[in-house]
Design an enzyme around this catalytic site. Structure first.
Site, PDB file in Angstrom:
ATOM      1  N   LYS A  63      -5.801   8.279  -2.133  1.00  0.00           N
ATOM      2  CA  LYS A  63      -4.351   8.429  -1.912  1.00  0.00           C
ATOM      3  C   LYS A  63      -3.657   9.139  -3.082  1.00  0.00           C
ATOM      4  O   LYS A  63      -2.474   9.477  -2.981  1.00  0.00           O
ATOM      5  CB  LYS A  63      -3.708   7.044  -1.737  1.00  0.00           C
ATOM      6  CG  LYS A  63      -4.360   6.149  -0.679  1.00  0.00           C
ATOM      7  CD  LYS A  63      -3.916   6.510   0.699  1.00  0.00           C
ATOM      8  CE  LYS A  63      -4.384   5.585   1.795  1.00  0.00           C
ATOM      9  NZ  LYS A  63      -3.782   4.288   1.839  1.00  0.00           N
ATOM     10  N   ASP A  77       0.661   5.721   1.458  1.00  0.00           N
ATOM     11  CA  ASP A  77      -0.104   6.790   2.110  1.00  0.00           C
ATOM     12  C   ASP A  77      -0.484   7.888   1.121  1.00  0.00           C
ATOM     13  O   ASP A  77      -1.546   8.502   1.239  1.00  0.00           O
ATOM     14  CB  ASP A  77       0.714   7.361   3.267  1.00  0.00           C
ATOM     15  CG  ASP A  77       1.010   6.284   4.281  1.00  0.00           C
ATOM     16  OD1 ASP A  77       0.042   5.760   4.856  1.00  0.00           O
ATOM     17  OD2 ASP A  77       2.183   5.927   4.457  1.00  0.00           O
ATOM     18  N   GLY A 130       0.831  -1.205   0.000  1.00  0.00           N
ATOM     19  CA  GLY A 130       0.000   0.000   0.000  1.00  0.00           C
ATOM     20  C   GLY A 130       0.865   1.253   0.000  1.00  0.00           C
ATOM     21  O   GLY A 130       2.098   1.189  -0.108  1.00  0.00           O
ATOM     22  N   GLY A 180       3.239   5.124   6.965  1.00  0.00           N
ATOM     23  CA  GLY A 180       2.154   5.393   7.902  1.00  0.00           C
ATOM     24  C   GLY A 180       2.057   4.289   8.944  1.00  0.00           C
ATOM     25  O   GLY A 180       1.574   4.496  10.061  1.00  0.00           O
ATOM     26  N   GLU A 218       9.977  -1.963   3.994  1.00  0.00           N
ATOM     27  CA  GLU A 218       9.178  -1.890   2.762  1.00  0.00           C
ATOM     28  C   GLU A 218      10.058  -1.456   1.592  1.00  0.00           C
ATOM     29  O   GLU A 218       9.904  -1.939   0.468  1.00  0.00           O
ATOM     30  CB  GLU A 218       8.013  -0.915   2.952  1.00  0.00           C
ATOM     31  CG  GLU A 218       6.961  -1.457   3.902  1.00  0.00           C
ATOM     32  CD  GLU A 218       5.860  -0.469   4.236  1.00  0.00           C
ATOM     33  OE1 GLU A 218       4.740  -0.918   4.481  1.00  0.00           O
ATOM     34  OE2 GLU A 218       6.113   0.754   4.252  1.00  0.00           O
TER      35      GLU A 218
END
Ligand code: 5RP
Length: 234
Positions: free
Chosen positions: A127, A90, A88, A102, A109
């Site tokens: 986003k 932010d 994902g 976040g 990551e």
């Protein structure tokens, strides 16, 4: 549908769509956060139906979820290349530059995204932004002993730093690596490439949440379907 439920629904839709990118035999970097959680759930279901993959988690949160959903895991330290990483974000701009962290997992990551032949960001359309770091801060992972130095240095470049605190302000958030997160707020959009270079030059900064020129693809969930955005330069 309430806005909150709608957001959750879009995260689920894009998490499920991301599972279609994972093919038999792949090693897969597995992201952190509520959108990635839907991806993990779906991947677990496919593994139970016979999909043979190995996951490499970006955090303890992702690791635990993969474990709960029966996804076989490899330790990140034992691999140097992945077929795909899915995570994902932010914020993401139209060039697929992103802010992550976040969930305080931005260092791992970034390691996992860099190992992947294809790095895919999965988000709902809320986003997508024109300019990064105007409405969401830039997270920076900092070793605890360098906190004072980093706070001073980032103020000198015009940022308003805030040490990220745990829920109910019981103390600072501590990352999986045992460090702190400092969130940087800006009054106007910074030059993110320059900012990233400056931040990385401060002793004690482990990693930033700026993912610049890294994503090959983004899946963006809208009310009427999932849009695939490609990084033009890749
Ligand atoms: C964690 C992250 C997450 O990917 C990011 O915070 C998005 O989370 P969510 O999918 O819950 O909105 O970068 O460090």
């Amino acid at each position: 549908m309430k806005a909150q439920d709608e957001g959750k629904n879009l995260k689920k839709i894009v998490g499920l769509a991301a599972a279609d990118l994972v093919k038999d035999g792949m090693t897969v970097g597995i992201g952190t956060g509520s959108t990635a959680a839907f991806f993990i759930e779906e991947l677990g279901q496919r593994v139970r139906q016979g999909l043979s993959i190995r996951g490499v988690p970006t955090s303890y949160q992702a690791k635990l979820m993969c474990y709960q959903h029966g996804i076989p895991l490899l330790d990140p330290s034992l691999v140097d290349r992945l077929d795909i990483a899915i995570d994902g974000a932010d914020e993401i701009d139209y060039s697929l530059n992103a802010i992550k962290g976040g969930g305080a997992a931005n260092t791992m990551e970034k390691v996992i995204a860099t190992m992947a032949d294809e790095f895919v960001i999965i988000v709902d359309h809320s986003k997508l932004v024109e300019k990064l770091a105007v409405s969401f801060p830039v997270p920076v992972e900092v070793i605890p002993a360098a906190l004072g130095l980093v706070m001073r240095k980032v103020r000198e470049i015009g940022a308003r730093p805030e040490l990220r605190m745990a829920v109910r302000k019981a103390g600072p958030v501590v990352t999986d690596n045992g460090n702190f997160i400092v969130d940087l707020y800006f009054d106007e959009a910074p030059d993110v490439y320059r900012l990233n270079r400056v931040l990385k030059s401060i002793p004690g900064v482990v990693e930033t949440g700026l993912f610049l020129g890294m994503a090959h693809k983004a899946l963006v969930a809208w009310e009427d379907g999932v849009e695939v955005m490609l990084a033009s330069q890749k």
